[in-house]
Scaffold this motif. Structure first.
Motif, PDB file in Angstrom:
ATOM      1  N   GLN A 173      57.065  39.654  94.504  1.00  0.00           N
ATOM      2  CA  GLN A 173      57.696  39.715  93.193  1.00  0.00           C
ATOM      3  C   GLN A 173      57.739  38.334  92.536  1.00  0.00           C
ATOM      4  OE1 GLN A 173      61.406  41.815  92.948  1.00  0.00           O
ATOM      5  NE2 GLN A 173      60.640  43.618  94.010  1.00  0.00           N
ATOM      6  N   ARG A 174      58.043  37.314  93.318  1.00  0.00           N
ATOM      7  CA  ARG A 174      58.041  35.955  92.762  1.00  0.00           C
ATOM      8  C   ARG A 174      56.642  35.581  92.265  1.00  0.00           C
ATOM      9  NH1 ARG A 174      60.636  34.667  97.524  1.00  0.00           N
ATOM     10  NH2 ARG A 174      58.959  33.221  98.110  1.00  0.00           N
ATOM     11  N   GLY A 175      55.618  35.992  93.009  1.00  0.00           N
ATOM     12  CA  GLY A 175      54.252  35.710  92.589  1.00  0.00           C
ATOM     13  C   GLY A 175      53.890  36.410  91.293  1.00  0.00           C
ATOM     14  N   ILE A 176      54.311  37.663  91.148  1.00  0.00           N
ATOM     15  CA  ILE A 176      54.044  38.425  89.928  1.00  0.00           C
ATOM     16  C   ILE A 176      54.761  37.789  88.737  1.00  0.00           C
ATOM     17  CG2 ILE A 176      54.509  40.638  88.795  1.00  0.00           C
ATOM     18  CD1 ILE A 176      53.930  41.906  91.615  1.00  0.00           C
ATOM     19  N   LEU A 177      56.011  37.391  88.947  1.00  0.00           N
ATOM     20  CA  LEU A 177      56.745  36.730  87.863  1.00  0.00           C
ATOM     21  C   LEU A 177      56.141  35.361  87.548  1.00  0.00           C
ATOM     22  CD1 LEU A 177      60.352  37.677  88.989  1.00  0.00           C
ATOM     23  CD2 LEU A 177      59.202  38.478  86.913  1.00  0.00           C
ATOM     24  N   GLY A 178      55.640  34.670  88.567  1.00  0.00           N
ATOM     25  CA  GLY A 178      54.976  33.397  88.333  1.00  0.00           C
ATOM     26  C   GLY A 178      53.714  33.553  87.502  1.00  0.00           C
ATOM     27  N   LEU A 179      52.953  34.623  87.762  1.00  0.00           N
ATOM     28  CA  LEU A 179      51.758  34.893  86.968  1.00  0.00           C
ATOM     29  C   LEU A 179      52.135  35.193  85.524  1.00  0.00           C
ATOM     30  CD1 LEU A 179      48.760  35.449  86.550  1.00  0.00           C
ATOM     31  CD2 LEU A 179      49.117  37.730  87.545  1.00  0.00           C
ATOM     32  N   PHE A 180      53.183  35.981  85.339  1.00  0.00           N
ATOM     33  CA  PHE A 180      53.664  36.261  83.983  1.00  0.00           C
ATOM     34  C   PHE A 180      54.013  34.963  83.262  1.00  0.00           C
ATOM     35  CE2 PHE A 180      57.540  37.053  81.354  1.00  0.00           C
ATOM     36  CZ  PHE A 180      56.960  37.818  80.355  1.00  0.00           C
ATOM     37  N   ALA A 181      54.740  34.065  83.942  1.00  0.00           N
ATOM     38  CA  ALA A 181      55.124  32.796  83.332  1.00  0.00           C
ATOM     39  C   ALA A 181      53.896  31.971  82.958  1.00  0.00           C
ATOM     40  CB  ALA A 181      56.032  32.013  84.276  1.00  0.00           C
ATOM     41  N   GLU A 182      52.891  31.962  83.820  1.00  0.00           N
ATOM     42  CA  GLU A 182      51.672  31.207  83.533  1.00  0.00           C
ATOM     43  C   GLU A 182      50.964  31.767  82.301  1.00  0.00           C
ATOM     44  OE1 GLU A 182      47.381  30.116  85.666  1.00  0.00           O
ATOM     45  OE2 GLU A 182      49.059  30.847  86.878  1.00  0.00           O
ATOM     46  N   LEU A 183      50.890  33.083  82.202  1.00  0.00           N
ATOM     47  CA  LEU A 183      50.233  33.711  81.056  1.00  0.00           C
ATOM     48  C   LEU A 183      50.985  33.430  79.762  1.00  0.00           C
ATOM     49  CD1 LEU A 183      49.340  37.139  82.711  1.00  0.00           C
ATOM     50  CD2 LEU A 183      47.725  35.310  82.095  1.00  0.00           C
ATOM     51  N   VAL A 184      52.317  33.440  79.835  1.00  0.00           N
ATOM     52  CA  VAL A 184      53.119  33.145  78.645  1.00  0.00           C
ATOM     53  C   VAL A 184      52.939  31.695  78.231  1.00  0.00           C
ATOM     54  CG1 VAL A 184      55.466  32.954  77.753  1.00  0.00           C
ATOM     55  CG2 VAL A 184      54.813  34.964  79.081  1.00  0.00           C
ATOM     56  N   ARG A 185      52.981  30.783  79.191  1.00  0.00           N
ATOM     57  CA  ARG A 185      52.809  29.359  78.864  1.00  0.00           C
ATOM     58  C   ARG A 185      51.451  29.107  78.218  1.00  0.00           C
ATOM     59  NH1 ARG A 185      55.413  28.531  83.964  1.00  0.00           N
ATOM     60  NH2 ARG A 185      53.362  28.240  84.924  1.00  0.00           N
ATOM     61  N   ALA A 186      50.444  29.861  78.623  1.00  0.00           N
ATOM     62  CA  ALA A 186      49.112  29.686  78.035  1.00  0.00           C
ATOM     63  C   ALA A 186      49.091  30.055  76.557  1.00  0.00           C
ATOM     64  CB  ALA A 186      48.093  30.535  78.797  1.00  0.00           C
ATOM     65  N   GLN A 187      50.091  30.833  76.107  1.00  0.00           N
ATOM     66  CA  GLN A 187      50.181  31.216  74.697  1.00  0.00           C
ATOM     67  C   GLN A 187      51.020  30.230  73.885  1.00  0.00           C
ATOM     68  OE1 GLN A 187      48.502  33.689  73.182  1.00  0.00           O
ATOM     69  NE2 GLN A 187      47.491  33.967  75.164  1.00  0.00           N
ATOM     70  N   GLY A 188      51.516  29.193  74.532  1.00  0.00           N
ATOM     71  CA  GLY A 188      52.338  28.206  73.841  1.00  0.00           C
ATOM     72  C   GLY A 188      53.816  28.511  73.987  1.00  0.00           C
ATOM     73  N   SER A 189      54.636  27.650  73.418  1.00  0.00           N
ATOM     74  CA  SER A 189      56.082  27.826  73.538  1.00  0.00           C
ATOM     75  C   SER A 189      56.547  28.971  72.653  1.00  0.00           C
ATOM     76  CB  SER A 189      56.792  26.532  73.127  1.00  0.00           C
ATOM     77  OG  SER A 189      56.490  26.198  71.792  1.00  0.00           O
ATOM     78  N   GLY A 190      57.705  29.513  73.012  1.00  0.00           N
ATOM     79  CA  GLY A 190      58.273  30.603  72.237  1.00  0.00           C
ATOM     80  C   GLY A 190      59.208  31.434  73.074  1.00  0.00           C
ATOM     81  N   PRO A 191      60.048  32.237  72.445  1.00  0.00           N
ATOM     82  CA  PRO A 191      61.040  33.016  73.170  1.00  0.00           C
ATOM     83  C   PRO A 191      60.414  34.108  74.040  1.00  0.00           C
ATOM     84  CG  PRO A 191      61.563  32.870  70.820  1.00  0.00           C
ATOM     85  CD  PRO A 191      60.168  32.389  70.992  1.00  0.00           C
TER      86      PRO A 191
END
Length: 212
Positions: A35-53
């Motif tokens: 689960q931590r790995g899946i959430l980490g991947l989500f965070a990486e994908l979001v960061r690739a889109q730039g900052s934002g809520p």
């Protein structure tokens, strides 16, 4: 079952178990490397889109919201249960939490870079899921990332007792990842990945990543 009925049952149930739920699951993520790995991947994908809520929809006591914040995301939580939000604000006073329903999403169009629904769609009846996902699509900006976590499989059951032995009345729906991916497609998302995880012989989690 009408929308008002299942929403009222869900709100009341999680108000009842809020403190026990938070106590029982506070440190659960420490023992869940997948689960931590899946959430980490989500965070990486979001960061690739730039900052934002980033919205954690159905955040409960805020443990996943806080984890996302620790991964560098501008995460905030929304939950149907006022008692859950009260616990979340108590436990994570530096983060933002709001009472709200994913069935009537009170977020501006294209205001989010990411959206997480972590085992919170499990109480939404099939007929109401497309409307919820349409709201998610509206709130995400182009390129924004969504991650849905849910119980994989088929069928539903009525949960009448929960965390700490308290009474509950919520239907728990299991869905194949392919069905959830199909709903996302129909809502206008591009599906990027479907995953399953089997933490125990009789438990299967499903995860679908998509973007607007």
């Amino acid at each position: 079952m009408g929308a008002a009925s299942w929403l009222d049952d869900t709100r009341t149930s999680y108000d009842t178990v809020a403190t026990s739920y938070a106590d029982l699951l506070r440190d659960a993520l420490a023992g869940e490397p997948f689960q931590r790995g899946i959430l980490g991947l989500f965070a990486e994908l979001v960061r690739a889109q730039g900052s934002g809520p980033v919205a954690d929809m159905g955040c409960g006591p805020g443990r996943i919201t806080a984890h996302l914040h620790g991964l560098g995301l501008d995460a905030f939580g929304v939950d149907l249960s006022p008692a859950m939000i009260e616990v979340a604000r108590r436990d994570h006073p530096n983060l933002r939490f709001e009472v709200g329903s994913m069935t009537r999403l009170d977020l501006a169009d294209a205001s989010l870079t990411g959206l997480l629904a972590w085992f919170s769609l499990i109480h939404v009846p099939d007929e109401d899921v497309p409307g919820v996902l349409a709201g998610f699509h509206r709130a995400l900006r182009p390129g924004g990332v969504v991650l849905l976590g849910f119980f994989a499989g088929e069928g539903s059951r009525l949960k009448t007792q929960g965390y700490g032995g308290h009474p509950m009345r919520v239907h728990v729906h299991r869905r194949p990842p392919q069905r959830v991916a199909g709903w996302l497609d129909a809502a206008g998302f591009t599906v990027d990945a479907e995953m399953t995880h089997r933490p125990a012989p009789d438990v299967e989690g499903g995860f679908v990543f998509a973007h607007r």
